[in-house]
Design a protein around this motif. Structure first.
Motif, PDB file in Angstrom:
ATOM      1  N   ILE A 262       0.830  -1.204   0.000  1.00  0.00           N
ATOM      2  CA  ILE A 262       0.000   0.000   0.000  1.00  0.00           C
ATOM      3  C   ILE A 262       0.863   1.252   0.000  1.00  0.00           C
ATOM      4  O   ILE A 262       0.652   2.169  -0.789  1.00  0.00           O
ATOM      5  N   ILE A 263       1.866   1.321   0.913  1.00  0.00           N
ATOM      6  CA  ILE A 263       2.698   2.518   1.003  1.00  0.00           C
ATOM      7  C   ILE A 263       4.003   2.167   1.697  1.00  0.00           C
ATOM      8  O   ILE A 263       4.049   1.277   2.557  1.00  0.00           O
ATOM      9  N   GLU A 264       5.076   2.855   1.281  1.00  0.00           N
ATOM     10  CA  GLU A 264       6.394   2.689   1.884  1.00  0.00           C
ATOM     11  C   GLU A 264       6.591   3.751   2.975  1.00  0.00           C
ATOM     12  O   GLU A 264       5.977   4.819   2.942  1.00  0.00           O
ATOM     13  N   ARG A 265       7.465   3.466   3.929  1.00  0.00           N
ATOM     14  CA  ARG A 265       7.815   4.451   4.954  1.00  0.00           C
ATOM     15  C   ARG A 265       8.517   5.639   4.295  1.00  0.00           C
ATOM     16  O   ARG A 265       9.443   5.469   3.505  1.00  0.00           O
ATOM     17  N   GLY A 266       8.057   6.863   4.622  1.00  0.00           N
ATOM     18  CA  GLY A 266       8.624   8.066   4.039  1.00  0.00           C
ATOM     19  C   GLY A 266       7.963   8.505   2.753  1.00  0.00           C
ATOM     20  O   GLY A 266       8.208   9.611   2.276  1.00  0.00           O
ATOM     21  N   GLU A 267       7.118   7.671   2.169  1.00  0.00           N
ATOM     22  CA  GLU A 267       6.433   8.028   0.922  1.00  0.00           C
ATOM     23  C   GLU A 267       5.344   9.064   1.207  1.00  0.00           C
ATOM     24  O   GLU A 267       4.662   9.002   2.228  1.00  0.00           O
ATOM     25  N   ILE A 268       5.197  10.033   0.287  1.00  0.00           N
ATOM     26  CA  ILE A 268       4.190  11.073   0.456  1.00  0.00           C
ATOM     27  C   ILE A 268       2.794  10.483   0.264  1.00  0.00           C
ATOM     28  O   ILE A 268       2.552   9.747  -0.696  1.00  0.00           O
ATOM     29  N   VAL A 269       1.898  10.791   1.169  1.00  0.00           N
ATOM     30  CA  VAL A 269       0.519  10.291   1.089  1.00  0.00           C
ATOM     31  C   VAL A 269      -0.266  11.186   0.132  1.00  0.00           C
ATOM     32  O   VAL A 269      -0.547  12.352   0.447  1.00  0.00           O
TER      33      VAL A 269
END
Length: 687
Positions: A228-235
């Motif tokens: 779903i999302i990586e750490r540090g990736e912009i939401v």
């Protein structure tokens, strides 16, 4: 480390009190915590994902946003074609009525004109006549509606349908002479125009609801194990919808579990208990002097409880965010009344306990800890009101700076950052911090503390009690000032509270106000003790302690000052009168209680410093010759006597402290009495 007598009832009473205090603190904070069982991810659109890498734990649908759902529903409603029922009998009834009433023709017109009118009526009714206002029910760019004619349904444009007013105008649409218009007007043709299309509310609403029910809430699917999302990736917007969809699915699955509320309560209780117990262990291990004082414990746990309560109220009902609360006020109070390390541990504990109440815990914890540290650094000692003003300014600037820094780390859009900064709340917090100064008096009275501000006020020579002492007993006043200066210098060198010991020294002999002439420093040539027995003289000297406590109560002096009055002679003897009586009655068994001060002995370092300074300064006045040797011998003899008599067994004083006290007293007395070396005399034969 002090050893406790577990058979002592006081030990168990104190232990029970502390346990109840800790449990009560935990219970209150847990009770205030939010009970929302729903699961929520901590994130904000446009900022980095601060948690670990997230994978879908199971397959779930991506829910559409509320805005998208509303737009889709509005589109269906705007393009919906409402249903109308066509009534054929309306045309037959009105045409027949016209022919009957005008069987001889329309006055002023030929009989053949009846056919023109009936043809116009037929055209009107075939296209349909609608009640004024019903056309508002048909929406959309095409303005279509569905007309039910028997078993058939036809789609018609709203533009082809008449209202009763528009239908009447149709009779005059042709080129008519003035006489023909007048004749048609007189026959009241509008009496034969009646709506034959009626709105079918039940069928229309049923059809619309069926169409709205077909609108799906999902716009896609996330499969189990999908990243779903990586750490540090912009939401971004899409990822935010996926995260909210996962929240909804997790809450849907958990809602069927009746144990969720229990686990939530258990988790909150464990979290609060761990934080509070760790803080209690800190006090017990490293700040035992605070842990064993009920007033210190009461204030610390009161602060720990009051801030979660304030956060709860602000988050539920307040017009501001939690950043408007003056969290820095807590370490200010603890720093002024205790020490810096305890102040830091207190603000750390408070911030951690308040973090579950807020959404963005990372920012909240960092900002409040930084402002707490700044408050501790900027207010090492509170002696002037301007210091609190400076602290409020530094705390406000620090809160804005650290908030801006955190935003800069998470976004490169400066315009967006500036819009997000809640300067208003930080300014409110800084303004409220100014109230720490007047609130300090309330804290002093409520918990029995004595602040530096109060000590400065008491040490003012214009204080009523000091002014009275200087007028009634000037010798005692000068002695007290001298003792205060000596004791303050010793305190500075050994790390004790110099302001406290100086103020205590000023008031330690205020009991001499009652009978000032009975004390040598206030006597000129007459000594009233010469006409009294040794016991009577001893009792008068001893009474200056009890009289001092009475004066302290009268002038509402703090407990710390009363302790200096009570302990500056400890439980010692009035040695002059005791020894004199003993020498005069060598065969008599002397009751020492008659010649003993009520005590107790000093139990703090500051009280021990005052006792040494008081004894040495008073004795130094009786020296016949002020030489370096006489001052050194006097100082060593008096302080060694105090140590040997056990006056310092109950206070935390070290041999180094005693040695420093001796050196300081010797140096100061030499300066005061201007000692110098003895010059040799010239021999007679040499002269």
């Amino acid at each position: 480390m002090a050893k406790y007598d577990m058979s002592d009832s006081t030990f168990w009473r104190d232990l029970t009190t502390k346990v109840v205090l800790v449990l009560g603190t935990v219970a209150v904070i847990v009770w205030l915590m939010p009970r929302d069982p729903d699961y929520h991810f901590r994130f904000e659109t446009g900022k980095p994902w601060m948690n670990r890498q997230l994978f879908a734990p199971y397959e779930f649908s991506i829910l559409k946003s509320e805005e998208a759902m509303k737009k889709e529903r509005d589109s269906i409603i705007n393009n919906f074609q409402p249903y109308y029922t066509y009534h054929e009998s309306i045309e037959e009834k009105n045409v027949s009525q016209f022919l009957i009433e005008h069987k001889d023709g329309i006055p002023g017109l030929p009989l053949t004109y009846n056919k023109v009118v009936t043809d116009k009526l037929h055209e009107i009714y075939q296209r349909g006549v609608m009640v004024i206002g019903d056309n508002e029910r048909s929406r959309g760019s095409d303005k279509l509606l569905r007309v039910i004619k028997g078993k058939n349904v036809e789609t018609m444009s709203i533009d082809t349908v008449f209202t009763t007013k528009n239908a009447y105008k149709l009779f005059f649409a042709d080129d008519l002479t003035e006489d023909m218009r007048a004749s048609l007007t007189r026959c009241n043709l509008d009496n034969y125009i009646e709506p034959n299309l009626t709105y079918d509310r039940e069928k229309s609403e049923q059809e619309l609801n069926d169409m709205l029910s077909l609108v799906t809430t999902a716009s896609g699917v996330v499969f189990q194990g999908q990243r779903i999302i990586e750490r540090g990736e912009i939401v971004n917007e899409k990822t935010a919808r996926v995260l909210k969809s996962l929240e909804a699915e997790m809450n849907r699955r958990n809602s069927s579990s009746s144990d969720m509320a229990k686990w939530l309560l258990a988790g909150q209780t464990a979290f609060v208990a761990i934080i509070v117990v760790l803080f209690t262990f800190y006090l017990q291990l490293f700040r035992k002097e605070f842990f064993e004082k009920s007033r210190s414990i009461a204030m610390l746990y009161f602060l720990i409880i009051i801030y979660p309560l304030l956060v709860f109220l602000v988050s539920k009902h307040g017009p501001f965010t939690v950043y408007a609360l003056p969290f820095a006020m807590a370490p200010v109070f603890v720093r002024v009344f205790m020490d810096s390390r305890t102040a830091f541990m207190t603000i750390l504990t408070i911030v951690l306990l308040c973090s579950p109440f807020v959404t963005f815990q990372y920012e909240f914890i960092i900002i409040q800890i930084v402002t707490g540290i700044v408050a501790i650094y900027s207010l090492r000692e509170l002696s002037k009101r301007s210091q609190m003003f400076n602290t409020a300014i530094w705390v406000t600037l620090a809160s804005v700076a650290i908030y801006y820094t955190l935003q800069y780390l998470q976004s490169n859009d400066q315009a967006k950052m500036m819009d997000q900064i809640t300067y208003r709340d930080f300014l409110v917090s800084g303004f409220l911090l100014l109230f720490a100064y007047p609130l300090m008096l309330l804290v002093e009275k409520a918990f029995g503390f004595t602040s530096a501000v109060t000590l400065f006020e008491l040490s003012n020579s214009n204080h009523p009690l000091m002014r009275r002492l200087s007028e009634v007993a000037p010798g005692t006043y000068q002695h007290s000032v001298m003792v205060g200066n000596l004791a303050a210098e010793i305190a500075n060198r050994v790390g004790a509270d110099s302001l406290l010991v100086r103020t205590g020294a000023l008031y330690h002999d205020i009991g001499k106000l009652e009978n000032p002439v009975f004390f040598t420093e206030n006597q000129n040539t007459v000594n009233p003790h010469e006409k009294m027995t040794r016991q009577e003289s001893a009792q008068i000297l001893i009474s200056h302690v009890t009289e001092g406590l009475r004066q302290a109560e009268k002038y509402n002096l703090p407990k710390e000052i009363k302790d200096f009055i009570r302990t500056h002679h400890g439980a010692g003897l009035t040695k002059f009168f005791y020894i004199s009586y003993k020498n005069e009655h060598p065969d008599e068994e002397v009751d020492k209680a008659i010649f003993s001060y009520p005590g107790p002995n000093p139990f703090t370092l500051e009280q021990a410093i005052l006792m040494m300074s008081d004894a040495v300064e008073a004795a130094s006045r009786s020296l016949n010759e002020y030489t370096e040797e006489s001052i050194v011998n006097l100082t060593n003899r008096i302080i060694d006597s105090l140590v040997n008599d056990g006056f310092f067994k109950d206070c935390p004083i070290t041999f180094r402290d005693i040695a420093v006290a001796k050196q300081t007293l010797i140096g100061r007395l030499k300066s005061i009495y201007h000692t110098r070396i003895s010059y040799p005399e010239m021999k007679k034969d040499e002269s």
